[in-house]
Design a protein around this motif. Sequence first.
Motif, PDB file in Angstrom:
ATOM      1  N   LEU A   1      -1.365   5.670  -3.499  1.00  0.00           N
ATOM      2  CA  LEU A   1      -2.753   5.232  -3.332  1.00  0.00           C
ATOM      3  C   LEU A   1      -3.486   6.126  -2.341  1.00  0.00           C
ATOM      4  O   LEU A   1      -4.633   6.514  -2.551  1.00  0.00           O
ATOM      5  CB  LEU A   1      -2.789   3.783  -2.851  1.00  0.00           C
TER       6      LEU A   1
ATOM      7  N   TYR B   1       0.855  -1.186   0.000  1.00  0.00           N
ATOM      8  CA  TYR B   1       0.000   0.000   0.000  1.00  0.00           C
ATOM      9  C   TYR B   1       0.893   1.239   0.000  1.00  0.00           C
ATOM     10  O   TYR B   1       1.450   1.635   1.020  1.00  0.00           O
ATOM     11  CB  TYR B   1      -0.927  -0.004   1.222  1.00  0.00           C
TER      12      TYR B   1
ATOM     13  N   TYR C   1      -5.669   0.823 -10.987  1.00  0.00           N
ATOM     14  CA  TYR C   1      -4.578   0.634 -10.022  1.00  0.00           C
ATOM     15  C   TYR C   1      -3.570  -0.441 -10.457  1.00  0.00           C
ATOM     16  O   TYR C   1      -2.627  -0.718  -9.724  1.00  0.00           O
ATOM     17  CB  TYR C   1      -5.123   0.232  -8.645  1.00  0.00           C
TER      18      TYR C   1
ATOM     19  N   THR D   1      -3.644   7.489 -12.097  1.00  0.00           N
ATOM     20  CA  THR D   1      -3.179   6.349 -11.297  1.00  0.00           C
ATOM     21  C   THR D   1      -1.831   5.816 -11.779  1.00  0.00           C
ATOM     22  O   THR D   1      -1.372   4.784 -11.283  1.00  0.00           O
ATOM     23  CB  THR D   1      -4.206   5.206 -11.335  1.00  0.00           C
TER      24      THR D   1
ATOM     25  N   LYS E   1      -9.859  -0.973   0.527  1.00  0.00           N
ATOM     26  CA  LYS E   1     -10.291  -0.938  -0.864  1.00  0.00           C
ATOM     27  C   LYS E   1      -9.226  -1.521  -1.783  1.00  0.00           C
ATOM     28  O   LYS E   1      -9.543  -2.243  -2.752  1.00  0.00           O
ATOM     29  CB  LYS E   1     -10.608   0.506  -1.270  1.00  0.00           C
ATOM     30  N   PHE E   2      -7.977  -1.247  -1.488  1.00  0.00           N
ATOM     31  CA  PHE E   2      -6.866  -1.769  -2.286  1.00  0.00           C
ATOM     32  C   PHE E   2      -6.812  -3.299  -2.197  1.00  0.00           C
ATOM     33  O   PHE E   2      -6.685  -3.984  -3.217  1.00  0.00           O
ATOM     34  CB  PHE E   2      -5.562  -1.144  -1.792  1.00  0.00           C
TER      35      PHE E   2
ATOM     36  N   ASN F   1      -9.689  -4.785  -4.125  1.00  0.00           N
ATOM     37  CA  ASN F   1      -9.464  -4.686  -5.565  1.00  0.00           C
ATOM     38  C   ASN F   1      -8.504  -5.779  -6.040  1.00  0.00           C
ATOM     39  O   ASN F   1      -8.699  -6.383  -7.107  1.00  0.00           O
ATOM     40  CB  ASN F   1      -8.929  -3.295  -5.903  1.00  0.00           C
TER      41      ASN F   1
ATOM     42  N   VAL G   1      -7.548   6.094  -2.015  1.00  0.00           N
ATOM     43  CA  VAL G   1      -7.794   4.644  -1.953  1.00  0.00           C
ATOM     44  C   VAL G   1      -7.342   4.135  -0.588  1.00  0.00           C
ATOM     45  O   VAL G   1      -6.177   4.284  -0.221  1.00  0.00           O
ATOM     46  CB  VAL G   1      -7.041   3.896  -3.072  1.00  0.00           C
TER      47      VAL G   1
END
Length: 307
Positions: free
Chosen positions: A123, A119, A168, A193, A132-133, A136, A128
């Motif tokens: 991001l 992370y 992403y 992104t 959520k990451f 995804n 984000v």
Amino acid sequence: DGILLKEVDRLLRPNGYFVYSAPPAYRKDKDFPIIWEKLINITSAMCWKLIAKHVQTAIWIKPEDESCRQKNSDTGILNICDPSDTSSWQSPLMNCVRLNTDQSKIQKLPSRPERLLFYSRSLEIIGVTPEKFDNNNQFWRDQVRKYWSFLGVGKTSIRNIMDMNANYGGFAMALSTDPVWIMNIVPYTTINTLPVIYDRGLIGSYHDWCQPFSTYPRSYDLLHAFHLFSHYQGHVGGCLLEDIMLEIDRIIRPQGFIIIRDENTTLSRISDLAPKFLWDVTTHTLENEENRPEQVLICRKKFWAIV
């Protein structure tokens, strides 16, 4: 004044490497000593450190500490760019270097493969969350597994892949253990992104799909268009759906695949037009990130010839 090397400096991360290599025959070129002297002068002004040199190959490292570059700017050796100018799409080369005045923004990134799932601060900047990451990433693992079953071909038959709306980079992450190479494209009109993609150790570029992509025909085995067409339909100054389909047809090889996910009305139009491009189409249903049913088109370009 070294404007090309200053563009390299813009692209390089702090502690990034620049490798210069020239053919051995250059050693006998009367201009080579002059070129080498210019290289040394420009890289020294930018405070790059020469860490290795062997015959015609040299390696520099870009500094993390900006104090040397600031000092060279104060003495007039180096031009510093306006910090407010951060544009990257269709910007002219600039005869200056950019300073990272806030050292706290430089984030140490882990090595691969951990870097793919790390992370990053990029991001956080675009809003984000870690949750959520992670969601995804799991979503794209599931999707890619199902994509392979829809395609019905061996993984070694596909090598060059492009994600035309990469977001992403989750699609590329999910393919990281497969024997493929992925170009991640961020349409310049969407949220930026691209820093996320590079922080993950992936490769990518900006593009406007109303323009041709800079590659020769028939260069990709698989193209992935995730909600790409509807984005351009709603964009002021956009182009026709047929225009993007024509560019897709140009860069996909015969027998290559196109995976398309979009609004149902858009997919219906593509299904109607596909036979005119000599694409075979099959329709499947998967769940989107909100766990709602979403149609997926698997298109395959026919191998054909004018006789």
